[in-house]
Design an enzyme around this catalytic site. Structure first.
Site, PDB file in Angstrom:
ATOM      1  N   THR A  28       9.463 -14.052  11.985  1.00  0.00           N
ATOM      2  CA  THR A  28       8.263 -14.495  12.714  1.00  0.00           C
ATOM      3  C   THR A  28       8.174 -16.005  12.538  1.00  0.00           C
ATOM      4  O   THR A  28       7.951 -16.488  11.425  1.00  0.00           O
ATOM      5  CB  THR A  28       6.993 -13.839  12.138  1.00  0.00           C
ATOM      6  N   LYS A  82       0.123 -17.323   7.290  1.00  0.00           N
ATOM      7  CA  LYS A  82       1.232 -17.956   8.030  1.00  0.00           C
ATOM      8  C   LYS A  82       1.155 -17.606   9.517  1.00  0.00           C
ATOM      9  O   LYS A  82       1.269 -18.490  10.379  1.00  0.00           O
ATOM     10  CB  LYS A  82       2.568 -17.471   7.456  1.00  0.00           C
ATOM     11  N   LEU A 112      14.416 -14.253   8.410  1.00  0.00           N
ATOM     12  CA  LEU A 112      14.142 -15.345   7.467  1.00  0.00           C
ATOM     13  C   LEU A 112      12.648 -15.632   7.388  1.00  0.00           C
ATOM     14  O   LEU A 112      11.887 -15.248   8.282  1.00  0.00           O
ATOM     15  CB  LEU A 112      14.924 -16.585   7.926  1.00  0.00           C
ATOM     16  N   PRO A 113      12.207 -16.359   6.334  1.00  0.00           N
ATOM     17  CA  PRO A 113      10.772 -16.541   6.145  1.00  0.00           C
ATOM     18  C   PRO A 113      10.061 -17.296   7.277  1.00  0.00           C
ATOM     19  O   PRO A 113       9.032 -16.841   7.771  1.00  0.00           O
ATOM     20  CB  PRO A 113      10.673 -17.332   4.839  1.00  0.00           C
ATOM     21  N   LYS A 136       3.962 -11.375  19.194  1.00  0.00           N
ATOM     22  CA  LYS A 136       3.746 -11.124  17.757  1.00  0.00           C
ATOM     23  C   LYS A 136       2.538 -11.919  17.232  1.00  0.00           C
ATOM     24  O   LYS A 136       1.663 -11.368  16.560  1.00  0.00           O
ATOM     25  CB  LYS A 136       5.031 -11.508  17.009  1.00  0.00           C
TER      26      LYS A 136
HETATM   27  P1  NAD Z   1      11.203 -12.374   2.252  1.00  0.00           P
HETATM   28  O1  NAD Z   1      10.749 -13.670   1.703  1.00  0.00           O
HETATM   29  O2  NAD Z   1      11.062 -11.146   1.428  1.00  0.00           O
HETATM   30  O3  NAD Z   1      12.759 -12.471   2.675  1.00  0.00           O
HETATM   31  C1  NAD Z   1      13.365 -13.605   3.194  1.00  0.00           C
HETATM   32  C2  NAD Z   1      14.823 -13.602   2.750  1.00  0.00           C
HETATM   33  O4  NAD Z   1      15.462 -14.713   3.349  1.00  0.00           O
HETATM   34  C3  NAD Z   1      14.989 -13.748   1.228  1.00  0.00           C
HETATM   35  O5  NAD Z   1      15.914 -12.797   0.754  1.00  0.00           O
HETATM   36  C4  NAD Z   1      15.505 -15.162   1.069  1.00  0.00           C
HETATM   37  O6  NAD Z   1      16.345 -15.325  -0.058  1.00  0.00           O
HETATM   38  C5  NAD Z   1      16.258 -15.340   2.363  1.00  0.00           C
HETATM   39  N1  NAD Z   1      16.425 -16.740   2.729  1.00  0.00           N
HETATM   40  C6  NAD Z   1      15.505 -17.743   2.684  1.00  0.00           C
HETATM   41  N2  NAD Z   1      16.053 -18.881   3.122  1.00  0.00           N
HETATM   42  C7  NAD Z   1      17.320 -18.589   3.452  1.00  0.00           C
HETATM   43  C8  NAD Z   1      18.406 -19.359   3.938  1.00  0.00           C
HETATM   44  N3  NAD Z   1      18.267 -20.656   4.205  1.00  0.00           N
HETATM   45  N4  NAD Z   1      19.591 -18.733   4.146  1.00  0.00           N
HETATM   46  C9  NAD Z   1      19.718 -17.418   3.899  1.00  0.00           C
HETATM   47  N5  NAD Z   1      18.749 -16.648   3.409  1.00  0.00           N
HETATM   48  C10 NAD Z   1      17.564 -17.232   3.190  1.00  0.00           C
HETATM   49  O7  NAD Z   1      10.456 -12.203   3.655  1.00  0.00           O
HETATM   50  P2  NAD Z   1      10.184 -10.844   4.448  1.00  0.00           P
HETATM   51  O8  NAD Z   1       8.918 -10.235   3.979  1.00  0.00           O
HETATM   52  O9  NAD Z   1      11.444 -10.054   4.470  1.00  0.00           O
HETATM   53  O10 NAD Z   1       9.858 -11.442   5.902  1.00  0.00           O
HETATM   54  C11 NAD Z   1      10.876 -11.964   6.729  1.00  0.00           C
HETATM   55  C12 NAD Z   1      10.247 -12.323   8.062  1.00  0.00           C
HETATM   56  O11 NAD Z   1       9.653 -11.157   8.647  1.00  0.00           O
HETATM   57  C13 NAD Z   1       9.105 -13.359   7.968  1.00  0.00           C
HETATM   58  O12 NAD Z   1       9.198 -14.215   9.053  1.00  0.00           O
HETATM   59  C14 NAD Z   1       7.836 -12.508   8.014  1.00  0.00           C
HETATM   60  O13 NAD Z   1       6.745 -13.210   8.555  1.00  0.00           O
HETATM   61  C15 NAD Z   1       8.279 -11.389   8.931  1.00  0.00           C
HETATM   62  N6  NAD Z   1       7.571 -10.115   8.736  1.00  0.00           N
HETATM   63  C16 NAD Z   1       7.307  -9.646   7.499  1.00  0.00           C
HETATM   64  C17 NAD Z   1       6.641  -8.421   7.341  1.00  0.00           C
HETATM   65  C18 NAD Z   1       6.344  -7.864   5.970  1.00  0.00           C
HETATM   66  O14 NAD Z   1       5.566  -6.900   5.876  1.00  0.00           O
HETATM   67  N7  NAD Z   1       6.943  -8.391   4.903  1.00  0.00           N
HETATM   68  C19 NAD Z   1       6.242  -7.706   8.473  1.00  0.00           C
HETATM   69  C20 NAD Z   1       6.544  -8.193   9.738  1.00  0.00           C
HETATM   70  C21 NAD Z   1       7.225  -9.411   9.863  1.00  0.00           C
END
Ligand code: NAD
Length: 329
Positions: free
Chosen positions: A123, A275, A89-90, A200
């Site tokens: 994260t 973030k 999740l975000p 992390k």
């Molecule tokens: P994203 O925003 O693409 O995906 C998040 C998903 O969670 C979305 O599909 C959203 O609809 C869903 N969501 C949000 N609130 C929700 C809820 N209450 N119930 C159910 N689903 C819900 O984010 P991401 O890029 O996939 O990143 C996810 C996590 O991984 C974050 O914490 C980010 O910091 C971490 N991360 C991201 C990357 C990257 O390159 N994108 C790399 C390492 C770590």
């Protein structure tokens, strides 16, 4: 095939049902790998129902024969059907509500069953991670934090690095061998729950600082008349060398296959870096630790990510931002 864990998380031979919540840029490919490689019954949930439906549609070509893949109505509904649950999740507030909401949360769905294992790969801040894990633990289930690095390419390839905080080595080994190995290559036990997030945010604070340093350095050298490739080559064989100069150089044209050489598209966004730096600076504040450069990098990435032009660009675009915000020569 996966093994259902017992209360002490020893694998036995019955196949568990796996749930995945949060099918975004990272979660979608991670869940696809987990579903495909385990062959386990699979249940998904996302805040956007269309995203979850898209996952089930895509799964038709990937899943094993007779493997069920379905969408749950809420996290609670998902938890009621699953033995192992992964969340991606975000940020902290999303994790808190998905796990703990009294009406729709995961915890409400596992009440009465103490053999459910939850793995949060988002994260988030260390305090929320520990609080949610403790609340889950008090209800009799077990939660681990397992944030990742490796970006969307690593998620798709199943080569992510997992930094795992686990209540015991036995639980870590079970989760590693039955779940994480299907999504990652480098899976590290960082200690107790919350320590995955510590590892992390420390790594990403270092990365944010070093990317600003690499950008300032390359920018200065170029303005003083150096050829950027020559300058990068000297730094990369000298004491200034780091990942931000030799693998992910922010100056366009220095390296062929990095975001800097494709107008900073793809990669790791400026807002995600802002973030992660915010999480590091808050954790430093709470632990009364000095992070002078981390705080400056945080301010810089806040400014970069708040500008429309840079909001959706890779974090190495801080080079272009610096370039655009200096006196022209
Ligand atoms: P994203 O925003 O693409 O995906 C998040 C998903 O969670 C979305 O599909 C959203 O609809 C869903 N969501 C949000 N609130 C929700 C809820 N209450 N119930 C159910 N689903 C819900 O984010 P991401 O890029 O996939 O990143 C996810 C996590 O991984 C974050 O914490 C980010 O910091 C971490 N991360 C991201 C990357 C990257 O390159 N994108 C790399 C390492 C770590």
């Amino acid at each position: 095939m996966l093994a259902r864990r017992t209360c002490s998380f020893q694998p036995i031979s019955i196949q568990p049902t796996i749930g995945f919540v949060g099918l975004g840029q990272m979660g979608f490919p991670m869940a696809a790998n987990l579903m495909k490689k385990t062959g386990s019954p699979f249940v998904v949930f996302d805040a956007f129902p269309a995203t979850a439906s898209k996952f089930v549609e895509n799964a038709k070509d990937l899943k094993a024969q007779n493997q069920s893949v379905s969408v749950a109505a809420t996290p609670r509904d998902l938890a009621a059907q699953c033995d192992v649950i992964v969340t991606m999740l975000p940020a902290g507030p999303h994790v808190k509500s998905v796990y703990l909401d009294a009406e729709t949360g995961l915890l409400a769905g596992i009440k009465g069953r103490n053999n459910v294992l939850l793995v949060d790969s988002s994260t988030i801040d260390v305090a929320t991670s520990k609080h949610v894990a403790e609340t889950v633990g008090n209800a009799g289930a077990v939660m681990l934090d397992a944030p990742v690095s490796g970006g969307t390419l690593g998620a798709e390839a199943g080569t992510l690095t997992f930094m795992v905080g686990s209540p015991s080595v036995t639980t870590f080994n079970t989760v590693k061998d039955t779940i994480l190995v299907h999504m990652g290559k480098n899976i590290v036990h960082c200690g107790t729950v919350g320590n995955g997030q510590v590892a992390k945010i420390c790594n990403n604070m270092m990365l944010g600082i070093s990317m600003v340093a690499a950008s300032e350095t390359m920018n200065l050298g170029v303005r003083l008349g150096m050829d950027p490739k020559l300058l990068a080559g000297i730094i990369n064989t000298s004491s200034g060398r780091c990942w931000s100069t030799d693998t992910y150089n922010p100056c366009p044209g220095v390296l062929p296959n990095v975001p800097a050489s494709r107008d900073y598209t793809g990669g790791f966004g400026t807002s995600l870096m802002a973030k992660d730096l915010s999480l590091a600076v808050s954790a430093a504040h709470e632990s009364k630790s000095t992070v002078t450069l981390g705080a400056v990098a945080h301010q810089i990435y806040n400014q970069v990510s708040s500008q429309k032009e840079f909001k959706n660009k890779d974090f190495s675009s801080v080079y272009k931002w610096l370039n655009d915000n200096q006196e022209k020569i």
